[in-house]
Structures are given as C-alpha cells and as structure tokens.
Design a protein around this motif. Structure first.
Motif, PDB file in Angstrom:
ATOM      1  N   GLY A  58       5.755   5.218   4.317  1.00 20.10           N
ATOM      2  CA  GLY A  58       5.275   4.322   4.382  1.00 20.10           C
ATOM      3  C   GLY A  58       6.184   3.961   5.568  1.00 20.10           C
ATOM      4  N   LEU A  79       6.516   5.066   9.216  1.00 23.25           N
ATOM      5  CA  LEU A  79       5.098   5.511   9.623  1.00 23.25           C
ATOM      6  C   LEU A  79       4.821   4.279  10.786  1.00 23.25           C
ATOM      7  CD1 LEU A  79       3.418   7.969  10.221  1.00 23.25           C
ATOM      8  CD2 LEU A  79       2.404   6.894   8.491  1.00 23.25           C
ATOM      9  N   SER A 108       2.763  11.502   5.974  1.00 18.91           N
ATOM     10  CA  SER A 108       3.666  10.409   6.980  1.00 18.91           C
ATOM     11  C   SER A 108       4.605  11.161   7.135  1.00 18.91           C
ATOM     12  CB  SER A 108       3.981   8.978   5.963  1.00 18.91           C
ATOM     13  OG  SER A 108       5.463   8.746   6.531  1.00 18.91           O
ATOM     14  N   VAL A 166       3.109  14.145   9.721  1.00 15.45           N
ATOM     15  CA  VAL A 166       2.884  13.833  10.975  1.00 15.45           C
ATOM     16  C   VAL A 166       4.619  12.969  11.798  1.00 15.45           C
ATOM     17  CG1 VAL A 166       1.766  10.862  12.368  1.00 15.45           C
ATOM     18  CG2 VAL A 166       0.277  12.390  11.013  1.00 15.45           C
ATOM     19  N   LEU A 167       4.982  12.406  11.475  1.00 17.65           N
ATOM     20  CA  LEU A 167       6.545  12.485  12.039  1.00 17.65           C
ATOM     21  C   LEU A 167       7.163  13.627  12.386  1.00 17.65           C
ATOM     22  CD1 LEU A 167       7.149   9.546   9.275  1.00 17.65           C
ATOM     23  CD2 LEU A 167       6.777   9.133  11.344  1.00 17.65           C
ATOM     24  N   ALA A 223       0.417   4.925  16.236  1.00 16.50           N
ATOM     25  CA  ALA A 223       0.834   5.080  14.611  1.00 16.50           C
ATOM     26  C   ALA A 223       0.209   4.267  13.529  1.00 16.50           C
ATOM     27  CB  ALA A 223       2.342   5.465  15.252  1.00 16.50           C
ATOM     28  N   LEU A 258      -2.420   4.769  12.167  1.00 18.48           N
ATOM     29  CA  LEU A 258      -2.971   5.956  11.170  1.00 18.48           C
ATOM     30  C   LEU A 258      -1.914   5.558  10.029  1.00 18.48           C
ATOM     31  CD1 LEU A 258      -2.602   8.515  10.172  1.00 18.48           C
ATOM     32  CD2 LEU A 258      -1.467   9.519  11.306  1.00 18.48           C
ATOM     33  N   ALA A 259      -1.332   4.033  10.815  1.00 21.31           N
ATOM     34  CA  ALA A 259      -0.190   3.911   9.063  1.00 21.31           C
ATOM     35  C   ALA A 259      -1.487   3.075   8.393  1.00 21.31           C
ATOM     36  CB  ALA A 259       0.874   2.797   9.748  1.00 21.31           C
ATOM     37  N   MET A 300      13.460   7.292  10.296  1.00 24.91           N
ATOM     38  CA  MET A 300      12.945   7.800   9.885  1.00 24.91           C
ATOM     39  C   MET A 300      14.386   7.042   8.906  1.00 24.91           C
ATOM     40  SD  MET A 300      11.444  10.729  11.117  1.00 24.91           S
ATOM     41  CE  MET A 300      10.691  11.384  13.090  1.00 24.91           C
TER      42      MET A 300
END
Lengths: 378, 336, 235, 291
Positions: free
Chosen positions: D17, D20, D148, D151-152, D199, D202-203, D241
């Motif tokens: 989480g 993201l 997540s 998407v990442l 982003a 989205l988070a 990340m």
C-alpha cells in the motif's frame, strides 16, 4: 509610498474606532469549536446544538429583560494555539460575556489558562479531570469527568462482563492517560488482568500489527481508547479482520454515528457508554431529539446535546443572576441551583463539575448505539 | 542566465541591500512598531496578536537564514522553535527558574543541538535536506509526546511569571513592545551578518556551491554556521510565543508551523532582510479580518497564496519591484 | 540552382540586457556543410539554440525549407527535420546506449536512420550497447549524441563543438563521420573551435565575432584569410 | 513463530500500500522536481470520488478506474492553470508552498461540499477475512496488495518498454538533453504530473474502504510515503518500492516486538541512517548539489 502610508493609517483608524458594546445590545456568547481540521465533525455537531439553543432562548423573549443571545463562533482548528487565539479574540475583540469552549482536553486546558479568573467559561464536552481540578472559580463542565465516567464503565466491564484479561490500545492523549489511570485502579482491585497496553501516536496509519500483538497475548477483551471517529472506524475494521475478540469495548463518550457508520458493521456489538442515548428517550429528552431532528434533518448526538445544554445553562444562570458580567454572582447562581436540561436535573459541584442523574451503558447496534443498562448517578 | 527549457529566468531576483536603504527601513520599522503599539492601545487582542506576530516574524527570519541565505527549505525548523518554547516552560515549572533564564537555556540548547543535526543533515541538499529535517522534527515531536518532563500529550501550562526584567509580558502592550524590540534587534543582527564575510560566503553558496568552492569557501562549514546561527533565533521566537499561547504542547513542533513561516518569508520576499517580517504580519493579522466561514477562509487564503505564487514566484516583493520599475520607466518616458 | 534549406536573416538574440547575437544572417543550401567559426563566447552556441528553437529570438527571422520557423519550439523544429547535437552532449546518463537511441520518436523527413545505421557508423557504440551512457568515455558520448541526433532522421543537423575535449584521433573519427553524412544528403551547420578540422569538412564557413558575422566564404578562402586568426585570438 | 509470520505478512501487505502512495510522489519529484505536499489531498479525492461514484450506482470495481479518471481530470485542471505556470523550473521553494496551498484548498473544499464526518467507502470485500493456516488476511488488504503490485509492475514495464515511458525517464534525468532530442518536454511533464496524481487517486480508491473517507485522510499516509521515497531515493521508482517494503516490514516488526508509541520515529531514524551511508537513498542516483 505616501498614499500607501495614508491608506494604512486609515485602516488603523478604523480598527481603533471599533465602538464599545452598549447596554441594550444582545448578550454575546463566544463559541470556540473545531470548525476546520481533523475534528471539524464535532464542531459541526456542536454548532447545530448551540444554534438551536440560542434560537429557543430568543424565541422565548431572550434573557435579562429582553436581551437576545448572540453566538459568536471562532475556529480552534483542533490545536491548542488556535484555541487560545480564538478565546483571546472573543474576549478582547468581540467582547463576549461568556466562553463556551471544550471538545479536546489539551485544547480546553490551554483555553482555560486564558479564561481563568477573567470570564465565565463553560466546557461542554472535554472530560479530562485536570481541567476542573485547577480550581478556576468561573469554570464549569457539562460533561462528566473522565474519571467519573471511567469508574462506572470500568466497574461495569470488570464486574458485569468479567473478562480474564484485557488488552488495551489507545492514542497517546491526555484523555487516554486519565482513562488508563482509572482502569489500572479499578482492575487492580479485581481478579481481571491487564494483558497489554499499546499507546500509539496520532500519525499512525495502520493498526494491524498492534492488533496482532494484542491478540497474541491471549486476552479475551479488547478495550479501545480513541476519540477520533475516522480512526475508531478504521481500528474496529482491522480488529474485525483479525477475527475480533470475545469481548469488545470502546472508551466512554467517544462512540457516535460518525464512527459507527464508516465502520460498516465492524463495531456491531461493541460495548461503550455515555451520558446520552437516543433510544428509549422520554420526556424532555424525547422532545429535544424530535425538535432537533425536525430542524436539522439529522438526529442529535452527545456533542450536539452538551453544547445545547451549555448555551442553555449559561443563559439561564445570567438571567437568574440578573447580570451578564458579574461572574462571581453568576457562578454562585450556577452552583446554587438545579438546572433542567433534556437529560434531567443538572447541578454543579464546587469544582464546577456537572452531575447528571443518569449514565448509560451502550451496545453498538446497526448504525447507532442501543441501550444495555442504565445507572443512576448518586 | 536563462533556463533553456522554458526561457524563464533561472535565478530569483534579489532585493537591493544598499546600507542606506536598510537603515532607512529599520527606522521606518521602529516608527511603525511604535505607531502600531500606541494605535492599538485600546485593543488587547490585537496587541497580544501583534506581540505573537513579532515572535512569529522572528521565526520567519530564522527560517529565512536557511531559505534566503542558503537556498534550503528547512521544514524541520519548528524543532528549534519547540525547544525554545519548552525550555522556559520546563525551567519555570520544574526548576523554579525565571522565564529569562529559561529563554537563555533554550537558545543555548537549540544551538548545541543544531550542531550535530547540521553535521548529520547538511551534507544533503534540496528536497533531501528538507524532508530529512522535517523527519527530525517529527522525531522531536514524538519524543515530547512520550516524555514526562515535557508533560506528555498534555504539555506544560500554568506558568508562574512571564516577564523580562521589569516588563510583565502578561500585559498585552508590554508584550508587544518587548517582542517588537527583540524583533528589531534580530533584524539588526541579521542585517550585520548579511554584510559580513560570512554573509557574503552564504550568498556565494546560494548562487552555486561549485562557485563558492572555487572561491575557497568551505561550503559545509558555512552551511553549518548558518544553521547554528538560525537555531537560537528560532528558539527565541518559540519562547516569545508563551505569553500568547500560555501552554506548550508537542503540537508546537508541527511542520505546519514551519510551513507558515516559509509562506511568510516567500510572500514577503526571501531576498529582503525585512521581507519575512512583513510576510508574517500579512500572514497572521490579515486572516483575522476576513469574516468568513472558517473553511471558506482557508479556501480563499490558499487560493490567494497560489495566485501570488503564479503571478510572482519570487514573492510579493517581486510585484512591488515590477511596479516600481514600470513607474520609473514611465517617469523616464521610455517604454518598459 | 540549389535549394536554400536554411535561411537566417537579421537574427538578434539576447539574455536580459546582454545581446548575444546581433543581426546575424546566413544560409545553408541543401546538401551543404557549413561551418561557423569563432572564439569562445562569440555566440556560436546561441546561434544554434536560436535556430532549433531552444532559445527565444528577439528579432529577425529563421526560414527553413521555405517556411518560417522563428520562435518554434525545439520539438516542433525537430519534426520538420532540424536535429540539434548540443554542446556537452546532454545524453541521458542513467539509461543504456540502446535506450538513449530508442527513445527518439521524431521523423524529420530526411533519410531514414535505424539503430543499425548508427552502429554501423560508430561501431564503438555497438560494443557498449547495453551499458549505461553515463559510463561512456567523452568520445563515445559524443558518438552517442550524434547517433541520437541522426535517429530523428534530420535533413539539417546542427552540430555544436563535436570535437571538444576529444583526442585528435577520436576527433578525426567524429569529423570523418560527419563528412560521410553529406553523402547521404544531410546538410549540416557545424560549430567548431578547431578551425582546421572544421574547414576540412565544410564547404563554406562564416566567422562570428562578438555576436556578429565578420566574414564568410568558401572553406579555402577562409583558411587563407587573416581575419579568421584575429577572430580566434579575440583581438 | 506464528506471531512472527503474521507480523511479516502484515508488513508485506502494508508495504504494498505504501508503495502505491510513494510511487506517485517519486514520479512527480523525479521529472518535475516538485515536492508534492498535495499528494494526500489527491489521495483523499480518490477515496471520495470512489464513494460518490458508488453512490451513483456503480460497483466498486468499476468505480475505481472512474475515480482515478476523475482525480486525473482535477489534476489536469490544476496542472494547466497553476502547476505549469508557477512551478516548473522554479525550484523546490515554490513547489512546497503552492502544493501545500492546493492541499489546504482541497481539504477545505471537501469539508464544504461533502462535510467533515468520515464516510464509509463500500467494497465487496467488506470486512471479510481469510484465515489461512491460522493467519488472518483481510480480503480488502489482499486486494490492495494484489492491485498495487499489478499496477506498479505494469507501470514499471511501461516505463521501460514504451517510448513515452522512456521519455519520462529521459526528462527526469536530463531535461535539457530531452529538449535537444526533440522530446516535447512540457507534454512529458504534464503527463508525469498526471500519472503521479492518478497514482495518488488510485491509492485513495483502494485504501478508502479500509480507512474510510475523511478530508484529512491523506496526511498520515503521505508522511509515511515521504519517508519511503527518501529512503529509496527521490525519483527512483524501484527505490520507492524497496523503501515501502523496508518501512512496511520495519514498522510491523517494531510495533509487534518493540514499542508502539515510538513507531512513528522509526521511519525517520531508518531514513537518517541510510542517508548517512548513502546520501542518495537506497536506489537513487546522486542528486547532491543539483538544483
């Protein structure tokens, strides 16, 4: 340059020439509430209650032979500095005759340092004992103190629910400290064990690990001490996701619809308590709830109620004392009389703490709390 | 120089620092403070607020030593402000010391703490420095929240006597004059620092660390000096907030306080010696006269800030300068 | 008559109060390689930046392939076939050689250039194909910058000091490659401090001195002119 | 042992989480050199947009992409009117002030339009928890972690493989060089800003059901995201990340085994330790002395 200086001087002159209050003016009461920031929800609820009280008083002809009540709002933004600024502005600039201020305990303490011995200050909602323990002669509190509430609630938890071990989690605040102290005392006299106490910071974003740790202690009761609705909802969702605890409780006076609704059912069955409940209300309280709901389209909550009562009590005491600014007289009047509020007869002790007749144990049911038990306060 | 990617000027314009101009402005400042002090005589709220504003202006000046002086954004500067507020509170409540002693202790402690912190963080620049310094102030806030001597979440309050010598700061007028006098003293000190060797070294560093190095300046040492200079000034500002707030809570170290000071400095103009002070006045006094719903007020004020930054990224003083330039052009009769 | 590809007339460019170029005029015909000679600070780089649109123009006009491109943005002039290989190479140090070449998505309408063509021209880049561009030597970076410029398939290549900082051998290799472009029909405007080398490659040249054109002529004429030496010495 | 495994699971999911939120911050910083203090406000907008779209009748899974589009549209409007004019190439001073003001304005607007009380963001995963071998996993969290990661990974792949993605990296490494390469630099900057904002949205849409929607919901999350981004190296997507993973696991372990009340300080202590050893962060490229 010259022009600008002149303009500045003119602006200054306007500031200086602010006219003084006149005798026939309305009685101004300063309302300090969190209207922005993370606790703005409480401010909104409180304002509805205050506006309703003022409207009722004015509709009935005002106080002190026809003077109207005028509420002047200032925003404390959920921060002590801003609370202090708001109180100072209301006292010296708006020249209000009384201050109603108090949601969060730390902020209320800061505010009371300014109002002490200078103006009538009524704290509607903040609970920390330290507020009324200062010995300010003109400071009054509508809500019960944290220790009064906690004593009844903690006794109920240990004696009626009788868990083997309690795991506690709560935000690191003054309110939490007071509640914990009381819990240790009450639990210490019983056979119940305090398995673990986890105190987290206001910036914490996730509680999974804390709950994991508390679960690993094997405690059969979780007790959450948090006054912020959004975080309360989040914590209970995460407790539910980890399978919950056999017994679940939340601190007194902090569970409102604004926490239960976003929790989306995760708080179902949680035990808590408060000085107010809508379910089963009769008499004055039922009428208050009906009027409030009719006017605002939403049901009142505890915050709306205590702020409503604060305005009513301040106005009533001024009227009875026959003065809006003889604070010694008003304070004596407040202590020497019994005040009728939706909750019933309210009286104030030497510390300015209100005694209300009833205290209710709640159980979260659906989108609100249901009545589990009623205590009469001695 | 022009930045090739947009054609926009790469460096920010800096205000002139002719000494005559500075001295004149200082005199003007004193006159304004006196006029304001007596003018506001009837309004204790405004006087109190003005006293607090002077303290806040000192904080903005301290922040501007880093911002205008080094070109760094010290998001964690509120830590030093907090130390300055906690020190007299702890000295009075725990040790029975007078307020002034606490203020002095706070300034010394702030400078002493600034040295290792600077040693840790000043090798970093730009966003790295900003965010790490912010983080350190976050650590300080968590510490204040968890310790007993700081009063935990409740903070410290109920101070005995807030006074400097014979001047009782609980009287609004006295508070304002004392704070204004200290503000002027800080302005004078900073004015002299700017003209000194150290000031010129900072200017060289701000324009480019490589250039400064080639001039034989020990960049790291000068940056450290700047932090150690600005920390006690921030502490002084924090101490001056006590007569107004009457309480110190961990929230005093909130990053929002630094952001406020940054806004004040940027709106007033980072290149001007008194810019941050002017910005502080605009920033604290103006919202008191906007009689709007608090949330609408936040919205309006934020939009105003954005508008200023869009129209004049260098701060309001850039607009004044542009206007002045246009005026002088018009006088001379040639097109701007 | 040969088509005029680039026509610069009375171009004036300045930064703030400083005027870097004053009423400069020049032409480049299709297929021609033209050198701009001059000392440091004469305004050569400014001239190229003004043509490609990286710098705004104060007055004057730039016409390219029959249309006015004055004040056009660099990504627009690139689409018309003007490719700029800047001073200092300005490659992307954290990306591989391959990525540096592959991210060009402009086609300027000149002869097609594929990655293979670039590698054929500069075999050294093939050896370094998967490495980060930041780790290349100065000469290799210069080759990469030229290769990147060619990936846009230009009709006119603006080259800014391609031999700066290179060993004589590398600098010969780079300039030799530039000479080879002519055969493919690509015109070039070449800025060089290395006068001898530049005039070997160029057909014609202009001498720029403190922002003004002071001499022009064929490569041979310029090489013989005493004026050039003065320009270089900055007297 | 069970406690350790549960804690590690918690930390990993938490880290996904954080990543993201952090990746948007790092993209915006990397290409625009903007320290985006408004990130939390866009996070909140993502949650509110999801909630309002769901109220209009759309299911959660459809509401997520629509909400991201809404947030991106608001981001685009702000980019075109404010950010583009005030912030590009103006250094970090201006960006801190302007994005902070944008953040305040958005929070105030949310309070004025929707109100200050927290609101539930319904999700089909609800409160369901999956119990695998005695370990509890919330369905929503698994969904967040999966979405997540997907998407990442998709974003990283797009950056690496597509020409536009490569151009974003090119602009972040060398904006001048990008200009000379015929890259439409302002367009790429706008695109990066929009991607970063999307982003954040989205988070917010993903985490909304877990933390419910309230105006200041982004604040605490963005503070964590800043530590993540600095730890990993500003502008480095891989670093964000990795940093998210380190902070997620670190927080979970520290909270379980050491102290809850000191946890917020942990991230910063980690950041300072890492920066002492590697001033550019775990995976960042050296950015010292670059302005």
């Amino acid at each position: 340059m010259k022009l600008r200086a002149k303009a500045a001087l003119a602006a200054l002159a306007v500031l200086v020439a602010t006219p003084a209050a006149q005798a026939a003016d309305p009685v101004k009461i300063g309302m300090v509430l969190p209207l922005t920031g993370p606790t703005a929800g409480y401010g909104k609820d409180g304002k509805l209650g205050a506006d309703m009280a003022a409207a009722e008083i004015n509709a009935a002809g005002g106080i002190l032979d026809g003077r109207e009540i005028e509420l002047v709002y200032e925003d404390e933004k959920g921060a002590p500095q801003d609370g202090v600024a708001a109180v100072q502005k209301l006292m010296t600039r708006e020249r209000v005759q009384a201050i109603i201020a108090g949601m969060n305990s730390s902020i209320t303490l800061a505010e009371s340092a300014i109002t002490k011995n200078r103006i009538l200050h009524v704290n509607p909602a903040a609970q920390a004992d330290a507020i009324t323990a200062q010995g300010s002669p003109w400071l009054f509190q509508i809500n019960n103190t944290a220790s009064t509430n906690a004593t009844i609630f903690h006794t109920y938890l240990t004696e009626q629910m009788a868990p083997k071990a309690i795991a506690v989690m709560g935000e690191n605040t003054e309110f939490n400290k007071a509640v914990l102290e009381n819990l240790r005392e009450i639990v210490g006299e019983s056979s119940v064990e305090l398995a673990e106490i986890a105190t987290y910071d206001g910036a914490t974003t996730d509680f999974t690990s804390i709950i994991t740790r508390l679960k690993s202690t094997g405690a059969d009761m979780i007790y959450v001490i948090d006054a912020y609705p959004a975080r309360t909802a989040q914590i209970w969702k995460q407790i539910r996701q980890q399978g919950g605890f056999p017994m679940e409780a939340h601190a007194v006076g902090t569970v409102q619809r604004s926490a239960i609704v976003p929790a989306e059912g995760a708080m179902e069955g949680v035990i808590t308590a408060d000085i107010f409940i809508a379910e089963g209300a009769t008499g004055d309280m039922a009428r208050f709830i009906d009027r409030f709901t009719e006017q605002n389209g939403v049901a009142p909550n505890k915050v709306s109620l205590v702020v409503y009562e604060a305005v009513k009590v301040v106005a009533g005491a001024m009227d009875k004392a026959g003065s809006a600014d003889d604070y010694a007289l008003i304070s004596d009047t407040l202590r020497g009389n019994v005040w009728t509020t939706p909750r019933g007869a309210l009286s104030f002790d030497d510390n300015g703490r209100a005694k209300a007749p009833y205290f209710y144990i709640h159980k979260v049911t659906g989108e609100d709390v249901g009545l589990l038990d009623t205590f009469e306060v001695e | 120089m022009t930045d090739i990617t947009t054609g926009a000027p790469a460096g920010r314009a800096r205000g002139g620092s002719a000494s005559l101009k500075g001295a004149g402005l200082l005199a003007l400042g004193i006159a304004a403070a006196l006029a304001a002090g007596f003018g506001l005589g009837g309004d204790p709220f405004l006087l109190n607020l003005a006293g607090y504003t002077c303290g806040f202006a000192i904080f903005a000046l301290s922040v501007n030593v880093m911002l205008g002086g080094l070109g760094e954004v010290p998001l964690g500067h509120c830590m030093f402000y907090g130390i300055g507020a906690y020190a007299p509170a702890m000295a009075m409540n725990h040790a029975g010391l007078p307020y002034e002693a606490g203020v002095a202790i706070g300034m010394v402690v702030a400078a002493l703490i600034a040295a290792p912190i600077g040693w840790l963080t000043l090798h970093l620049t730009g966003a790295y420095f900003s965010i790490v310094s912010w983080g350190l102030s976050g650590v300080a806030m968590v510490t204040a929240l968890n310790l007993d001597v700081t009063g935990g979440p409740l903070g410290l309050f109920g101070f005995s006597r807030l006074a400097v010598g014979p001047f009782d700061l609980s009287r609004p007028q006295t508070y304002f004059f004392v704070a204004a006098a200290i503000l002027l003293a800080v302005l004078v000190v900073l004015y002299h620092v700017r003209g000194s060797r150290f000031g010129r070294a900072m200017e060289a560093i701000r324009q480019g660390p490589h250039l400064a190095r080639s001039l034989g300046i020990d960049v790291f040492r000068e940056r450290l000096k700047a932090l150690v200079l600005s920390a006690p000034i921030a502490a002084l500002a924090g101490a001056l907030s006590l007569p107004y707030t009457q309480i110190v809570t961990p929230e005093v170290m909130s990053v929002l306080r630094t952001v406020d000071a940054l806004l004040a400095a940027l709106i007033g103009g980072v290149g001007l010696i008194f810019g941050p002070a002017v910005g502080a006045v605009i920033f604290t006094i103006l919202p008191q006269f906007l009689d709007l719903d608090p949330n609408v007020k936040v919205l309006v004020f934020s939009l105003l800030i954005i508008l200023v930054m869009v129209a004049a990224p260098g701060g309001l003083h850039q607009l004044w300068k542009a206007a002045a330039a246009r005026l002088s052009h018009a006088r001379k009769g040639d097109a701007p | 008559m040969i088509e005029t590809l680039l026509e610069v007339s009375d171009l004036t460019v300045g930064y703030g109060r400083v005027t870097a170029l004053r009423e400069v005029s020049l032409t480049v015909r299709a297929g021609e390689t033209v050198a701009i000679l001059g000392a440091n600070g004469a305004g050569k780089t400014t001239l190229l930046n003004a043509i490609s649109g990286v710098l705004p123009v104060r007055s004057g006009a730039v016409r390219y392939a029959g249309r006015g491109i004055t004040g056009m943005k660099p990504w627009a002039t690139a689409r018309l076939g003007v490719s700029h290989v800047p001073e200092g190479r300005e490659i992307f140090p954290g990306m591989t050689v391959e990525a540096n070449l592959r991210l060009i998505d402009v086609h300027g309408g000149g002869p097609d250039f594929s990655i293979d063509d670039v590698l054929e021209m500069f075999p050294r880049l093939g050896e370094r194909f998967g490495q980060l561009a930041g780790g290349l030597s100065g000469g290799e970076q210069q080759m990469l910058a030229i290769g990147r410029g060619l990936m846009a398939s230009p009709r006119l290549l603006l080259l800014d000091e391609p031999s700066l900082g290179l060993s004589p051998m590398l600098s010969r290799a780079v300039l030799g490659a530039i000479a080879g472009l002519k055969a493919r029909g690509i015109s070039a405007l070449l800025v060089e401090q290395n006068m001898r080398a530049a005039l070997k490659v160029a057909d014609r040249g202009y001498v720029l001195r403190v922002g003004r054109i002071t001499a022009e002529g064929s490569a041979a004429e310029l090489e013989a002119s005493p004026d050039i030496r003065r320009a270089y010495l900055g007297v | 042992m069970d406690l350790l495994i549960q804690t590690l699971i918690n930390g990993l999911i938490l880290g996904a989480g954080y990543a993201l939120v952090a990746v948007g911050l790092t993209v915006i910083f990397g290409t625009l050199h903007i320290v985006n203090f408004a990130h939390g406000a866009f996070f909140a907008l993502g949650a509110y947009a999801t909630l309002l779209i769901e109220r209009a009748g759309a299911p959660y899974l459809l509401a997520i992409p629509l909400a991201v589009l809404c947030v991106a549209a608001i981001g685009f409007a702000l980019e075109a009117t404010i950010v583009r004019r005030a912030l590009y190439d103006q250094g970090e001073h201006g960006s801190i002030i302007v994005t902070f003001a944008i953040s305040q304005a958005i929070v105030a607007a949310i309070i004025l339009v929707v109100g200050p009380d927290p609101l539930p963001v319904p999700s089909p995963f609800g409160q369901t928890a999956v119990s695998v071998g005695g370990f509890f996993l919330s369905a929503q969290r698994i969904f967040i972690a999966a979405a997540s990661v997907a998407v990442l990974a998709g974003f990283a792949l797009w950056l690496r493989r597509s020409v536009k993605g490569q151009q974003i990296l090119a602009v972040s490494q060398n904006a001048r060089g990008a200009l000379y390469s015929g890259i439409n630099v302002p367009l790429i900057r706008s695109l990066s800003f929009l991607l970063g904002i999307a982003a954040a949205g989205l988070a917010g849409a993903l985490m909304g059901p877990m933390i419910s929607a309230f105006p200041t919901m982004g604040d605490a999350n963005v503070i964590v995201a800043f530590t993540v981004v600095i730890l990993g190296g500003l502008g480095s997507i891989g670093g964000a990340m990795l940093g998210a993973l380190v902070i997620g696991l670190g927080n979970a372990l520290f909270e379980t085994y050491v102290s809850v009340s000191w946890t917020p300080a942990l991230g910063w202590v980690l950041v300072i330790l890492v920066l002492l050893l590697r001033p550019q962060g775990l995976m960042g490229r050296a950015q010292l002395d670059r302005h």
